[in-house]
Scaffold this active site. Structure first.
Site, short mmCIF file in Angstrom:
data_model
loop_
_atom_site.label_atom_id
_atom_site.label_comp_id
_atom_site.label_asym_id
_atom_site.label_seq_id
_atom_site.Cartn_x
_atom_site.Cartn_y
_atom_site.Cartn_z
N GLU A 21 0.82 -1.21 0.00
CA GLU A 21 0.00 0.00 0.00
C GLU A 21 0.86 1.26 0.00
O GLU A 21 0.44 2.30 -0.53
CB GLU A 21 -0.95 -0.01 1.21
CG GLU A 21 -1.95 -1.15 1.21
CD GLU A 21 -2.79 -1.20 -0.06
OE1 GLU A 21 -3.15 -0.12 -0.57
OE2 GLU A 21 -3.09 -2.31 -0.53
N HIS A 24 1.49 2.34 -3.56
CA HIS A 24 0.38 3.13 -4.10
C HIS A 24 0.38 4.54 -3.51
O HIS A 24 0.21 5.53 -4.23
CB HIS A 24 -0.96 2.47 -3.78
CG HIS A 24 -1.15 1.12 -4.39
ND1 HIS A 24 -0.85 0.85 -5.72
CD2 HIS A 24 -1.63 -0.04 -3.88
CE1 HIS A 24 -1.13 -0.41 -5.98
NE2 HIS A 24 -1.60 -0.98 -4.89
#
Length: 362
Positions: A21, A24
């Site tokens: 994550e 991202h």
């Protein structure tokens, strides 16, 4: 000790999700895309804090995580929304999570190779000798480099036993070999690679293939090369696993999810500690973690709705259609597709979770 390895395994999952994550998140921030929430795990929040425009949270169900960007699955008038970013920026943001997993996996492999002590020297796929009585003694000779087995490249010595055991040719113990001999690539075709009982030098015999491999010294070049080849082999292992699953040679009952993986990590760590020492147990767990990191990267790039790979395909198709029609598509359509894919994916994860729990109880 077993409980400690369970906690260690959960920590590993948390780190892998965080790194994914984070890929991202960092690229979204780099391209000025608004991030509404950065969360580790799913479900109700155990901890959350608002910092600027982004809510940071740790949630209670140790499955997945997310980086929620403005306008990701619906139309938004915010100029910094994900849906309003250029298509190439979207692809970089979506692919960044898997790239971070690949990078983490490679760094873990590199750490393992550098510091674990398991690699005093590197065995290469080059034959030092072929033992008399082996099934292929008339086809292979000293100095041959095993280049391909059943159409798959051989990067490390471990690839040889792995590819021979998978039996990709469909014929037991018969494999299609390509070698390099005296600098020339030679296709040997079908070769009998059956393991046999061969003298072990101590008056007994053991079942083995009968090929002795050369070794390469530990230097910076070989360390980096071996670490990279191991990482590439992990990617290939995931691809072959999916291939065998599609072919029906591996069943869903042989698949496992987070619960099963945590148990496997704990079992291997505890077993290594009992047979060797705690240090060996930790290094074995790190080895598994490196494979899981790369596995996670590969799986997320599969062109399946709700996964990063499926979203990348959606971005490419949308960009192509909009480029041809000169009309902007409704982002809700793609959102519905990924929502449906997420439902199917969650149901599949629940099925795997239930299977893993039942196997542990039984």
């Amino acid at each position: 000790m077993y409980f400690l390895y369970i906690l260690f395994a959960i920590l590993i999952f948390g780190i892998l999700i965080l790194v994914h994550e984070l890929g991202h998140f960092l690229t979204a921030k780099l391209f000025k895309v608004k991030v509404n929430e950065f969360s580790i795990f799913m479900g109700p929040a155990l901890w959350k804090r608002q910092r600027g425009e982004t809510l940071y949270a740790i949630r209670c169900i140790p499955l997945g995580g997310y980086c929620a960007m403005e306008g990701e699955d619906q139309e938004s008038n915010d100029p910094r929304a994900f849906g309003n970013a250029k298509w190439w920026k979207k692809i970089i943001i979506l692919a960044a999570g898997a790239c971070m997993n690949f990078l983490l996996g490679f760094l873990l492999v590199l750490m393992l190779v550098c510091f674990s002590g398991f690699f005093p020297a590197f065995a290469t796929p080059v034959l030092e000798s072929v033992e008399p009585g082996s099934s292929f003694s008339d086809r292979l000779q000293a100095g041959d480099q095993i280049y391909e087995i059943d159409g798959e490249r051989v990067y490390t010595s471990d690839d040889i036993t792995t590819l021979l055991s998978l039996n990709l040719s469909g014929q037991e113990n018969i494999h299609n070999l390509v070698i390099i001999r005296d600098g020339e690539k030679i296709t040997l075709g079908q070769v009998n690679m059956e393991p046999r009982e061969l003298p072990d030098g101590s008056g007994g015999a053991s079942l083995r293939y009968g090929m002795n491999l050369t070794t390469a010294p530990r230097n910076l070049g070989n360390i980096l090369s071996h670490s990279w080849n191991m990482s590439v082999n992990y990617v290939r292992t995931v691809r072959l696993s999916l291939q065998l699953l599609i072919q029906g040679r591996v069943g869903l009952d042989e698949m496992t999810g987070p619960v099963g993986i945590v148990k496997t990590i704990a079992d291997i760590g505890t077993s290594s500690t009992q047979t060797m020492n705690a240090s060996a147990g930790i290094w074995n767990v790190i080895s598994i973690a490196s494979f899981i990191a790369i596995n996670l990267g590969v799986m997320n790039l599969l062109p399946i709705p709700a996964l990063d790979g499926g979203r990348i395909v959606g971005v490419l198709l949308t960009a192509a259609i909009e480029g041809i029609t000169k009309k902007k598509l409704n982002p809700k359509v793609e959102g519905y597709i990924h929502a449906g894919g997420m439902v199917v994916l969650m149901l599949f994860m629940v099925f795997i979770l239930f299977k893993d729990v039942v196997q542990i109880i039984v």
